[in-house]
Design a protein around this motif. Structure first.
Motif, PDB file in Angstrom:
ATOM      1  N   ARG A  60     -42.488  62.659  51.684  1.00 38.40           N
ATOM      2  CA  ARG A  60     -41.780  62.204  50.487  1.00 38.40           C
ATOM      3  C   ARG A  60     -42.063  63.100  49.283  1.00 38.40           C
ATOM      4  O   ARG A  60     -41.294  63.111  48.325  1.00 38.40           O
ATOM      5  N   ARG A  61     -43.175  63.800  49.324  1.00 37.91           N
ATOM      6  CA  ARG A  61     -43.509  64.704  48.224  1.00 37.91           C
ATOM      7  C   ARG A  61     -42.639  65.959  48.223  1.00 37.91           C
ATOM      8  O   ARG A  61     -42.605  66.691  47.245  1.00 37.91           O
ATOM      9  N   ALA A  62     -41.971  66.199  49.329  1.00 41.77           N
ATOM     10  CA  ALA A  62     -41.213  67.443  49.476  1.00 41.77           C
ATOM     11  C   ALA A  62     -39.820  67.304  48.853  1.00 41.77           C
ATOM     12  O   ALA A  62     -39.187  66.252  48.931  1.00 41.77           O
ATOM     13  N   THR A  63     -39.373  68.397  48.268  1.00 46.66           N
ATOM     14  CA  THR A  63     -38.022  68.471  47.709  1.00 46.66           C
ATOM     15  C   THR A  63     -37.331  69.709  48.266  1.00 46.66           C
ATOM     16  O   THR A  63     -37.877  70.820  48.173  1.00 46.66           O
ATOM     17  N   VAL A  64     -36.156  69.506  48.862  1.00 51.15           N
ATOM     18  CA  VAL A  64     -35.363  70.621  49.387  1.00 51.15           C
ATOM     19  C   VAL A  64     -34.312  70.979  48.348  1.00 51.15           C
ATOM     20  O   VAL A  64     -33.622  70.102  47.819  1.00 51.15           O
ATOM     21  N   SER A  65     -34.183  72.251  48.053  1.00 49.72           N
ATOM     22  CA  SER A  65     -33.238  72.716  47.028  1.00 49.72           C
ATOM     23  C   SER A  65     -31.800  72.339  47.395  1.00 49.72           C
ATOM     24  O   SER A  65     -31.407  72.435  48.562  1.00 49.72           O
ATOM     25  N   PRO A  66     -30.998  71.933  46.397  1.00 50.52           N
ATOM     26  CA  PRO A  66     -29.577  71.599  46.658  1.00 50.52           C
ATOM     27  C   PRO A  66     -28.777  72.784  47.200  1.00 50.52           C
ATOM     28  O   PRO A  66     -27.770  72.589  47.876  1.00 50.52           O
ATOM     29  N   ARG A  67     -29.229  74.008  46.913  1.00 50.72           N
ATOM     30  CA  ARG A  67     -28.482  75.177  47.392  1.00 50.72           C
ATOM     31  C   ARG A  67     -28.785  75.503  48.855  1.00 50.72           C
ATOM     32  O   ARG A  67     -28.124  76.348  49.450  1.00 50.72           O
ATOM     33  N   SER A  68     -29.778  74.812  49.445  1.00 51.68           N
ATOM     34  CA  SER A  68     -30.149  75.077  50.839  1.00 51.68           C
ATOM     35  C   SER A  68     -29.114  74.482  51.783  1.00 51.68           C
ATOM     36  O   SER A  68     -28.522  73.435  51.505  1.00 51.68           O
ATOM     37  N   SER A  69     -28.924  75.135  52.915  1.00 54.31           N
ATOM     38  CA  SER A  69     -28.046  74.584  53.948  1.00 54.31           C
ATOM     39  C   SER A  69     -28.607  74.924  55.327  1.00 54.31           C
ATOM     40  O   SER A  69     -29.138  76.019  55.533  1.00 54.31           O
ATOM     41  N   ILE A  70     -28.529  73.943  56.245  1.00 54.62           N
ATOM     42  CA  ILE A  70     -28.921  74.151  57.642  1.00 54.62           C
ATOM     43  C   ILE A  70     -27.768  73.646  58.494  1.00 54.62           C
ATOM     44  O   ILE A  70     -27.579  72.434  58.653  1.00 54.62           O
ATOM     45  N   CYS A  71     -26.984  74.571  59.012  1.00 47.39           N
ATOM     46  CA  CYS A  71     -25.811  74.201  59.799  1.00 47.39           C
ATOM     47  C   CYS A  71     -26.160  74.159  61.282  1.00 47.39           C
ATOM     48  O   CYS A  71     -26.600  75.165  61.841  1.00 47.39           O
ATOM     49  N   TYR A  72     -25.992  72.988  61.882  1.00 50.79           N
ATOM     50  CA  TYR A  72     -26.149  72.831  63.337  1.00 50.79           C
ATOM     51  C   TYR A  72     -24.761  72.640  63.922  1.00 50.79           C
ATOM     52  O   TYR A  72     -24.046  71.710  63.553  1.00 50.79           O
ATOM     53  N   ASP A  73     -24.368  73.557  64.804  1.00 53.93           N
ATOM     54  CA  ASP A  73     -23.048  73.500  65.434  1.00 53.93           C
ATOM     55  C   ASP A  73     -21.938  73.428  64.378  1.00 53.93           C
ATOM     56  O   ASP A  73     -20.950  72.691  64.540  1.00 53.93           O
ATOM     57  N   GLY A  74     -22.137  74.156  63.270  1.00 52.62           N
ATOM     58  CA  GLY A  74     -21.112  74.239  62.239  1.00 52.62           C
ATOM     59  C   GLY A  74     -21.171  73.181  61.160  1.00 52.62           C
ATOM     60  O   GLY A  74     -20.411  73.239  60.198  1.00 52.62           O
ATOM     61  N   GLN A  75     -22.090  72.183  61.271  1.00 54.29           N
ATOM     62  CA  GLN A  75     -22.177  71.104  60.284  1.00 54.29           C
ATOM     63  C   GLN A  75     -23.514  71.172  59.552  1.00 54.29           C
ATOM     64  O   GLN A  75     -24.571  71.327  60.182  1.00 54.29           O
ATOM     65  N   ASN A  76     -23.475  71.030  58.242  1.00 53.29           N
ATOM     66  CA  ASN A  76     -24.687  71.075  57.424  1.00 53.29           C
ATOM     67  C   ASN A  76     -25.447  69.757  57.569  1.00 53.29           C
ATOM     68  O   ASN A  76     -25.079  68.744  56.964  1.00 53.29           O
ATOM     69  N   ILE A  77     -26.512  69.766  58.348  1.00 45.78           N
ATOM     70  CA  ILE A  77     -27.231  68.523  58.639  1.00 45.78           C
ATOM     71  C   ILE A  77     -28.051  68.027  57.450  1.00 45.78           C
ATOM     72  O   ILE A  77     -28.498  66.876  57.442  1.00 45.78           O
TER      73      ILE A  77
END
Length: 555
Positions: A81-98
């Motif tokens: 919960r302490r972690a924050t992922v940047s809004p500009r980050s993207s991880i696409c699995y099979d073409g979809q940003n999970i």
């Protein structure tokens, strides 16, 4: 200059991108992860991009704390919960940003389409459930399958990962298995649903060298059969070179360099990559001073456990001989290596010598005095003189205590240090000696990487200024460059304080660099022993020869 290097050696797209067909199954771009800590924010991962294609293996390498595991957890959606992922980050699995998926959809992917083998199996397995019930649960959560059918699948998986007596293991609890066996259970659970992507975070850390090759070959064969893609996070560059197709190198949360494996090993461009590839355990221990007395000796030590077979209504109890009437002699200033395959009895024998496990029979003497008949209270005055560094640092460090409290606790129990200020100074000195900063006393174990936690465990042991330390796989969680630092540290401490070590390991490269003598164990028995160079260069048994060959040439 640093930015220019980063741009030229680690662009957002792979160097072999133009020659690839189809789209990556995972295309991660601009991953940034920050953690809120007591005094601000720590940027653990800074603008990381990578691509993974079906049927291939990419390796992510780097020193302990470089952000490798945080990157993997970001893909899995398992950050704290302490972690924050940047809004500009993207991880696409099979073409979809999970990263845009709701938690329910992410949960459907985890353990099913994307699976992960964690670095520390004891903290990943539930201690109150049997191994079999946990594997069955992993299967039935994602598949419509009856319990009997799932149990048959669980047995098949344990057979795949080479666990001895798999029928009995299904009914056992995690604490009843060795570290290597627990790791194999984790691998079995990860492969239970034939995932598209397998993230292997140090998958062979706790495994002996022969099983390491078997497990990696197993993953590779399943990969070919299912066109499974693998992200391999490891510090073992021998494994990286033989099993990966593409390599990413990380340092301090940043991507230093990436390239096709052959090209990266043949022509590393970044200075850090060159240093990493040049790092491996080196040197030999100092010769023993003349007239060294014996600090620890054992004769005829036998340890047995009762294993339950059969059904609940008709149990069948069988005796397992874990240590079969073994002898041992350790001199002052000496480092004695104890090697063998997972489950051979190394750790059981070592803990029996420290009276953490009771022997069925045999004699144990410490500093010339018999200790095999002493009670727990009678052993207490000796505890500060004999210490242990456990294999799994996360399970041996209390998660509710700060680092300062964890190390100071031993000083308080053993009445070392007249005042709290004196004890705190001892704690800081021990941390610095173990290669950690002295200003981390208020932080908790989960805030550190696996390698950093191992160094904290070493600091806790040396803070008591013992005469003898049992080192149970102390470098298994460390990358190569830090392994060399720890070996140098252990040598330095031995020279300065006259320490004696019983060094349990499956890494024969580290054993060669640190130990004076070595004992080879198999199925609770000693099959060979002698000076390190004699045993490793001229093995007398086929078993030792197989260990040596697997250690220096993973195939």
């Amino acid at each position: 200059m640093t930015v220019a290097l980063a741009e030229s050696f680690a662009p957002a797209v792979r160097h072999d991108h133009d020659g690839r067909q189809g789209q990556p199954i995972i295309d991660a771009r601009n991953i940034e992860v920050a953690f809120k800590v007591e005094h601000g924010v720590v940027e653990a991962v800074k603008d990381i991009s990578f691509q993974l294609y079906r049927g291939e293996t990419i390796a992510i390498v780097g020193e302990s704390g470089s952000g490798k595991s945080v990157t993997a957890r970001a893909v899995m959606g398992l950050l704290s919960r302490r972690a924050t992922v940047s809004p500009r980050s993207s991880i696409c699995y099979d073409g979809q940003n999970i990263l845009k998926f709701p938690e329910r959809e992410r949960r459907k992917l985890r353990g099913n389409r994307i699976s992960m083998i964690f670095q520390e199996p004891m903290s990943s397995l539930n201690p109150i459930y049997t191994v079999g019930s946990q594997i069955v649960e992993a299967i039935r959560v994602h598949r419509k399958m009856g319990r009997r059918q799932a149990q048959a699948r669980a047995l098949e998986l344990l057979q795949h990962v080479q666990i001895p007596d798999p029928v009995a293991r299904l009914r056992q609890y995690p604490h009843q298995l060795s570290g290597g066996q627990r790791q194999r259970v984790m691998i079995a659970m990860a492969l239970a649903n034939n995932p598209d992507v397998l993230i292997a975070d140090e998958p062979t850390t706790a495994l002996d060298v022969t099983v390491q090759a078997q497990i990696l070959n197993l993953i590779r064969s399943l990969q070919k059969e299912l066109r499974m893609a693998v992200i391999l996070i490891t510090h073992d560059l021998t494994v990286v070179r033989k099993f990966s197709d593409y390599v990413y190198v990380m340092q301090h949360g940043e991507m230093c360099e990436h390239n096709v494996t052959e090209r990266l090993f043949a022509d590393p461009r970044h200075a850090y990559t060159r240093r990493l590839l040049a790092s491996e355990p080196r040197g030999r221990p100092q010769p023993l001073p003349e007239g060294c007395g014996t600090i620890l000796e054992a004769s005829g030590v036998r340890v047995c456990f009762m294993l339950r077979h059969g059904t609940f209504l008709k149990p069948d109890w069988r005796e397992l001989v874990a240590v079969a009437d073994l002898d041992l002699s350790l001199r002052r200033h000496e480092t004695l290596g104890l090697v063998g395959e997972s489950g051979s009895g190394k750790t059981t024998f070592g803990q029996t010598l420290l009276r953490l496990i009771d022997a069925k029979r045999g004699e144990i003497r410490f500093d010339g005095k018999p200790i095999h008949g002493l009670s727990r209270a009678e052993m207490r005055p000796l505890r500060s003189r004999m210490q242990i560094v456990f294999q799994d640092p996360f399970s041996s460090l209390n998660p509710r205590m700060t680092i300062g409290q964890i190390i100071e606790e031993g000083l308080i129990v053993n009445s070392i240090g007249a005042t709290r200020r004196e004890r705190v100074e001892r704690v800081r000195d021990a941390l610095v000696s173990a290669g950690m900063p002295g200003d981390i006393l208020s932080r908790f174990p989960h805030e550190f990487s696996g390698g950093q936690r191992q160094r904290i465990a070493i600091a806790r042991a040396i803070a008591l200024e013992p005469e003898f330390i049992l080192l149970d796989e102390p470098t298994s969680a460390l990358d190569l460059s830090v392994q060399a630092q720890i070996i140098d540290l252990l040598r330095k401490l031995q020279d300065e304080r006259g320490l004696s070590y019983l060094f349990i390991s499956h890494d024969l490269k580290v054993v060669r660099a640190l130990c004076h003598r070595v004992i080879v164990m198999q199925n609770g028995k000693i099959v060979e022993q002698g000076p390190v160079d004699d045993v490793l260069c001229h093995p007398k048994t086929a078993y030792t020869e197989r260990l040596v060959r697997a250690a220096f040439d993973v195939a």
